[in-house]
Write a protein that holds these residues in place. Sequence first.
Motif, PDB file in Angstrom:
ATOM      1  N   ARG A 186      35.382 -49.920  72.798  1.00  0.00           N
ATOM      2  CA  ARG A 186      34.660 -50.947  73.550  1.00  0.00           C
ATOM      3  C   ARG A 186      33.994 -50.299  74.757  1.00  0.00           C
ATOM      4  O   ARG A 186      34.440 -49.268  75.266  1.00  0.00           O
ATOM      5  N   CYS A 234      37.591 -50.280  68.277  1.00  0.00           N
ATOM      6  CA  CYS A 234      37.374 -50.874  66.944  1.00  0.00           C
ATOM      7  C   CYS A 234      37.492 -49.747  65.931  1.00  0.00           C
ATOM      8  O   CYS A 234      36.685 -48.820  65.940  1.00  0.00           O
ATOM      9  N   LEU A 254      31.502 -55.524  71.064  1.00  0.00           N
ATOM     10  CA  LEU A 254      32.245 -54.470  71.760  1.00  0.00           C
ATOM     11  C   LEU A 254      31.712 -54.229  73.175  1.00  0.00           C
ATOM     12  O   LEU A 254      32.081 -53.244  73.822  1.00  0.00           O
TER      13      LEU A 254
END
Length: 554
Positions: free
Chosen positions: A238, A245, A318
């Motif tokens: 992020r 992620c 993100l």
Amino acid sequence: MEVTENGVGAIDGPTNPMVTPLLTDLYQFTMAYAYWKAGKHQERAVFDLYFRKNPFGGEYTVFAGLEECIRFIANFRLTEDEINFIRESLPGSCEDGFFDYLRGIDCCDVELYAIPEGSVVFPKIPLLRVEGPIAVVQLLETPFVNLINYASLVSTNAARHRNVAGKSKTLLEFGLRRAQGPDGGLSASKYCYIGGFDATSNVAAGKLFGIPLRGTHSHAFVSSYMSLDEIIDKSLSRKDGSSTCENFVSLVQTWLNKIQWSSSLCGIFGETNQSELAAFTSYALAFPDSFLALVDTYDVMRSGIPNFCAVALALQDLGYKAVGIRLDSGDLAYLSCEARKFFCSIEKEFAVPEFGKMAITASNDLNEETIDALNKHGHEVDAFGIGTYLVTCYAQAALGVVFKLVDINNQPRIKLSEDVSKVSIPCKKRSYRLYGKEGYPLVDIMTGENEPSPKVGERILCRHPFQESKRAYVVPQQVEELLRCYWPGNSDKRRETLPTLRDIRERCIQQLEQMRPDHMRRLNPTPYKVSVSAKLYDFIHFLWLNEAPVGELQ
């Protein structure tokens, strides 16, 4: 950088190391020898550098190239190797004393006066006035003309593109690969920036001149991918670093599915090109903060735009914000409008703030005419990437700068021609710009060096240099003297400091904004008036009659 006592070597040399005293025409050296042989080489001469007609069918020109001229004369010296080559190139009858003379010459005794770089200028007004020993000044002619001709032409071309695009659009110079060689590419980047462009793709120009760089990827990058399976590292942290992620590819696919089945976009596209999606995803993983995709490799609306949006939305999740898209083919007006609608639908349906304002860049052999046509049709392009037509000055090959002797040993000289436009304006002159009540420039006027300067509120008769009936009175509200001393030689005059590239660019933008709109328009612009004082007009025609041979009828 300060000037040393003799004015040589204190300023960096020309940007291009090929700009040496040998970057000239052979006849400059043959004339120098003839001057030396006749004992005329030290006679004090004054030359004007100017052009005769504005380029591209317009009524204004942007002056550029001055800094390179100053760099050149500040470092003007002939090396022993160069002198040997000149000896080999001239006839064997040339005396050795001439080559001894060449060893000693520099520009210590040369004075150069110029209009500030980045100024809007007009035909016949001297851009440079160069004073010094005639043989030395003659050797400066070709390099000066070369350094100013293309620089002013491409700066003007850039300014015209800026004018038609409007202030709000971003202009990107993408011309390096199509420019006339490395120097053409570097010069184009520099002078397009002066003319109002915002950035260049030219990395060397970015390093040399501090011009902002812009660029993304080509069609080759997109077509180099075959499938999403080629992406090995699928993780992306992020933006705030709080988590990672692990499968960004899966997140992209999820978003593509959502878009495909959304109520507002259902039926616009089916299966997108998965190799393109892989390329976009890979590029986003490499540049999550500056993701801009070229969307026309396969199909803009059925593949490129949906694939871009899927990746952009995954980045949004993100904490990143995609930059936008580039269109490089097709109907740019239609495609940009359809892309904008698509982005706005995404913003509305998925509540993604400002997604509808995603930047749209267009390229594909753009020029003044195509941008003007896009404006008339209506489009949603935010930035234009312009290359070939800009840097090659496709619409006009050269500006036509000339360098003419106007005075020698305090004796005014004139060059006559059956073509009146080629008649030179004699004597050492001063030039002024006269402004009206609304703040716009009204007229440029040349006077003899010793004439009183025009004064604010004083009625002045301005005359066309050659057409007797063209004349007008002007009462200026502001008077600006145009020529400033940029190289004082051995005189005690104050030397103007060379401005930074960004200051020159800012001057250009301000000068263009200062002009009356009818002088600036693309089609049928109003000619700007260039004049001479009544006294100079009378002297021109007196000298003309005095120098022109009288015919005899038989």
